[in-house]
Design a protein around this motif. Sequence first.
Motif, PDB file in Angstrom:
ATOM      1  N   TYR A  90       0.828  -1.208   0.000  1.00  0.00           N
ATOM      2  CA  TYR A  90       0.000   0.000   0.000  1.00  0.00           C
ATOM      3  C   TYR A  90       0.864   1.259   0.000  1.00  0.00           C
ATOM      4  O   TYR A  90       0.632   2.184  -0.780  1.00  0.00           O
ATOM      5  CB  TYR A  90      -0.926  -0.001   1.226  1.00  0.00           C
ATOM      6  CG  TYR A  90      -1.695   1.288   1.368  1.00  0.00           C
ATOM      7  CD1 TYR A  90      -2.801   1.536   0.557  1.00  0.00           C
ATOM      8  CD2 TYR A  90      -1.315   2.268   2.276  1.00  0.00           C
ATOM      9  CE1 TYR A  90      -3.495   2.725   0.653  1.00  0.00           C
ATOM     10  CE2 TYR A  90      -1.997   3.453   2.376  1.00  0.00           C
ATOM     11  CZ  TYR A  90      -3.093   3.686   1.561  1.00  0.00           C
ATOM     12  OH  TYR A  90      -3.775   4.866   1.653  1.00  0.00           O
ATOM     13  N   SER A 145      -4.091   5.617  -7.987  1.00  0.00           N
ATOM     14  CA  SER A 145      -4.610   5.937  -6.647  1.00  0.00           C
ATOM     15  C   SER A 145      -5.753   4.994  -6.267  1.00  0.00           C
ATOM     16  O   SER A 145      -5.837   4.528  -5.132  1.00  0.00           O
ATOM     17  CB  SER A 145      -5.083   7.394  -6.605  1.00  0.00           C
ATOM     18  OG  SER A 145      -6.169   7.563  -7.488  1.00  0.00           O
ATOM     19  N   GLN A 146      -6.620   4.689  -7.220  1.00  0.00           N
ATOM     20  CA  GLN A 146      -7.724   3.778  -6.933  1.00  0.00           C
ATOM     21  C   GLN A 146      -7.198   2.387  -6.627  1.00  0.00           C
ATOM     22  O   GLN A 146      -7.698   1.688  -5.746  1.00  0.00           O
ATOM     23  CB  GLN A 146      -8.687   3.692  -8.142  1.00  0.00           C
ATOM     24  CG  GLN A 146      -9.323   4.997  -8.522  1.00  0.00           C
ATOM     25  CD  GLN A 146     -10.395   5.414  -7.516  1.00  0.00           C
ATOM     26  OE1 GLN A 146     -10.298   5.121  -6.348  1.00  0.00           O
ATOM     27  NE2 GLN A 146     -11.394   6.111  -7.987  1.00  0.00           N
ATOM     28  N   ASN A 149      -5.965   2.305  -3.205  1.00  0.00           N
ATOM     29  CA  ASN A 149      -7.062   2.369  -2.238  1.00  0.00           C
ATOM     30  C   ASN A 149      -7.763   1.031  -2.043  1.00  0.00           C
ATOM     31  O   ASN A 149      -8.411   0.803  -1.021  1.00  0.00           O
ATOM     32  CB  ASN A 149      -8.088   3.409  -2.673  1.00  0.00           C
ATOM     33  CG  ASN A 149      -7.570   4.815  -2.491  1.00  0.00           C
ATOM     34  OD1 ASN A 149      -6.577   5.024  -1.802  1.00  0.00           O
ATOM     35  ND2 ASN A 149      -8.219   5.778  -3.118  1.00  0.00           N
ATOM     36  N   ILE A 178      -3.037   1.729   6.439  1.00  0.00           N
ATOM     37  CA  ILE A 178      -2.987   3.104   5.940  1.00  0.00           C
ATOM     38  C   ILE A 178      -2.135   3.981   6.851  1.00  0.00           C
ATOM     39  O   ILE A 178      -1.528   4.941   6.413  1.00  0.00           O
ATOM     40  CB  ILE A 178      -4.415   3.690   5.832  1.00  0.00           C
ATOM     41  CG1 ILE A 178      -5.299   2.763   4.997  1.00  0.00           C
ATOM     42  CG2 ILE A 178      -4.409   5.082   5.237  1.00  0.00           C
ATOM     43  CD1 ILE A 178      -6.755   3.146   4.965  1.00  0.00           C
ATOM     44  N   LEU A 185     -10.580   6.836   3.292  1.00  0.00           N
ATOM     45  CA  LEU A 185     -11.027   5.501   2.878  1.00  0.00           C
ATOM     46  C   LEU A 185     -11.946   4.844   3.904  1.00  0.00           C
ATOM     47  O   LEU A 185     -12.348   3.703   3.719  1.00  0.00           O
ATOM     48  CB  LEU A 185      -9.809   4.597   2.677  1.00  0.00           C
ATOM     49  CG  LEU A 185      -9.157   4.659   1.301  1.00  0.00           C
ATOM     50  CD1 LEU A 185      -7.920   3.809   1.275  1.00  0.00           C
ATOM     51  CD2 LEU A 185     -10.136   4.185   0.242  1.00  0.00           C
ATOM     52  N   ALA A 432      -3.932   8.193   2.031  1.00  0.00           N
ATOM     53  CA  ALA A 432      -4.819   7.633   1.014  1.00  0.00           C
ATOM     54  C   ALA A 432      -5.523   8.766   0.294  1.00  0.00           C
ATOM     55  O   ALA A 432      -5.893   9.766   0.897  1.00  0.00           O
ATOM     56  CB  ALA A 432      -5.850   6.743   1.679  1.00  0.00           C
ATOM     57  N   SER A 434      -8.696  10.340  -1.693  1.00  0.00           N
ATOM     58  CA  SER A 434     -10.138  10.157  -1.545  1.00  0.00           C
ATOM     59  C   SER A 434     -10.708   9.390  -2.726  1.00  0.00           C
ATOM     60  O   SER A 434     -10.372   9.667  -3.871  1.00  0.00           O
ATOM     61  CB  SER A 434     -10.794  11.524  -1.461  1.00  0.00           C
ATOM     62  OG  SER A 434     -12.167  11.362  -1.445  1.00  0.00           O
ATOM     63  N   PRO A 435     -11.541   8.359  -2.458  1.00  0.00           N
ATOM     64  CA  PRO A 435     -12.162   7.664  -3.576  1.00  0.00           C
ATOM     65  C   PRO A 435     -13.085   8.612  -4.329  1.00  0.00           C
ATOM     66  O   PRO A 435     -13.623   9.544  -3.754  1.00  0.00           O
ATOM     67  CB  PRO A 435     -12.940   6.539  -2.905  1.00  0.00           C
ATOM     68  CG  PRO A 435     -13.156   6.995  -1.523  1.00  0.00           C
ATOM     69  CD  PRO A 435     -12.018   7.864  -1.173  1.00  0.00           C
TER      70      PRO A 435
END
Lengths: 436, 396
Positions: A90, A145-146, A149, A178, A185, A432, A434-435
């Motif tokens: 990660y 990034s996704q 995540n 994380i 997340l 992380a 942001s989704p």
Amino acid sequence: MKVPWRYDWRLTEGQIFLALTIVIGILAGLTAVLFALSIDAVRDSFFGIAPSPWRRLLLPPLVSVFTGILLAKMFNDARGSGVPQTTAAYQLHGGVIPARVPIGKFLTGVLCIGSGHSMGREGPSVQIGAGLASWVGQWLKLSPSQMRNLVPVGASAALAAAFNTPVAAVLFALEEIIADMNAPLLGSTVVASVSAVIVERSILGNEPLFHVPSYQLMHPSELLAYAALGILGGVVSVAFCKGLLALRLKFRALPPSTRMWQPAMGGLAIGVILVFYPQVAGVGYQHIGQALNGGLLLTTMATLGVVKLCATIISYSSGNAGGIFAPSLYLGAMLGGTVGMLAQMIAPFPIAEPGAYALVGMGALFAGIIRAPLTSVFMIFEITQDYQILVPLMVANMLSLAISRRYQAEPVYKALLRQDGIVLKSGGTHKASSPA
Amino acid sequence: MSGAPDPPPEEREEEKADKKLPLRSLPLPQREVAILIVLFLISAATFAATRRMAGWSRERSVETAAMWFARGEEKAQAGDLDEGIAALREAVAEERQNPIYVLALSRRLAQAHRDDEARQLLLQLRQSQPDDVEVNYGLARLAALDGDTADAIRYYNYAMYGLVRIGIDYDRRAIRTELIEFLLDQGQTQEALTELEALGRELPDEVDAQLEAARLADRAGDARQAFERYQRAASIAPDNAEAAAGAGQTAYALHDFATAVRELARSIDLNATAPELAQQLEVSRLVLANDPLGPKVASATRAARLKAGMSRAIEHFDACLVTETPAPADPDPTRVELGQLNRSRASALQDPDVLARGVSLIGEVEASVRSRCPERVEALDRAWTFIAELHPSGGQ
């Protein structure tokens, strides 16, 4: 006029991510359940009801010869727990975990734990879940990034299903993977954990991992006894971490040509231990349950605690596949039960049953070894569904964590990665995104 | 979004990199939807497979638990309690919600005097099955062993009025009987009598049941109820020696000497072996033969019986006094009055008041002898004591 069957099926990225978290939650949950069932099946096939001493002696090294070859030739990154590797994936590798990792982890984990190695199944479940999530992300060609995540999403879902603890799993993903409690997340890990737990409960039923009578604080002075347990828990945590890291370093110092056979060397030592103490084999939940219900004698608990500590250090250091979650709970239960019984003998104030101390001991060791205090509190609460014990648990956890931090500055997972040449930055550096 | 703070440079870099990818910049193609559908299908298939595997695992678990259970019971019955308990623990670990295994383990733990563990197990089981008869019965027995009267009564009551699992041989009467015995052991006679009354309502017309209830009533001091139960048992099974002996003895205790003679004689004929039966029969016969106030006795006979009784009582009393050192300084007033009455003419002794007074005086003298010289008490003395008790108005 718009024709209904010509509806535009295209989804926004946010919708895709939400659907993915649900699917990954389901898949990771199912994999965690399959992993646990497979370990049980292998254990039963290997050992049956009452295995002979010869079988106990020979099975761990023989199976470890096979898993050693697998680990050396095909699944080198499937050794050990899987939690530090997941954190590294990660934080350092953009969430990319090769597809062979979850497959190798499943296979070698089942064989190692099923053949009696003193290791847990939760760490491997975390890596399998995270690996599965990463594989799905790679298949879908998600953005970097996704992709990253998805790793904590898969990890939390797998842990939620492995322990039947959705809240603790979310906290674990935030605390350990994380390393940021304010990560955006949170929502995704919650969705995945809940999906995983729904799946797990629909298959295995809604039973807590351990059935524990309702314990409570009998007298305010009893907090002193729990504090003593927290201090002892910290000391044992330090001993465990230092022993594990030292022996692992010694194994790593051996010539590279022996790497393939190191798991078998550990297996042989475990075989000898199992001849005399079969109770420390595998995950050991049954004996934790007995300690929680006051079903073990003082000397038995003290002995099993010491033997389990040695057996887990050997199994892990020698490069077998398996985690340290369950062993830390086992050690805590035995230590707590022992302290509880001693407190009953000497304390001048009313004392709860030793089972209450075993429960708090589990949390103290988990906090001291894994260094995830919030996860520890919620995990014990969710595992046992006992609310009454929270205050003593927090006292013991805090002391255990403080002592562990004082005498073993680097958390065990980070130290393990450092031994492998991987250095993580301190918590929160890799935030992380942001989704969508 | 307007008003939102600018993302940090690190995230801006990431977003720039993301925008180069088609997934981010373009409307999503149907490929992603198709992949999601495939993933859902894979999930469904995996779910079905895992469920099936869990089913197999469960079946294996049930079989394993049954094997451990059989082994545990076998070891425990062979006297190896520790091994038996260890095996039963394995069975419970495999099937922790199976009440049969949990109950068996708790029974064996209690047998090994590990009451706390046994109680712990039962209390856990009770959380999920609060009305289960066997669980409550087990807890009641443990509480009874500890002498915890309140808990024992509570759990016995739950056990008597709980839910019975199918296939379990449930006997509420046996539980109530055990409760009564426990209450009697604890000296709670009144509560025991209340339960006995309830027991009487559910008692079947069977010899054993009647005898058991009679024994309990006898222990509780309710001779009347005990007599009725023994009589009922004797009427159901006229050849039952215990029923006849019990009826005779309780009739004796109730001072119904005519019935006592009949039943005691019958029990001896039926080879009842208790040594006190013959003695009680003799005393009962002597009561009937010597009672001056008994029914259907001629006046002359009444006077003669009284005279004989007074003479014997005086002789007995004087013989007792001789052995006493130092001899009492003053004469006993009862003895003096009895002597005066004994010197009365036979016709005077036919007067009902004189008869009653005479019987009362004899009773008092016999009581005095019994306390001063217990070794001199014979069957006839006991008989006269009973006669005096049968006619208590004589002293008034």
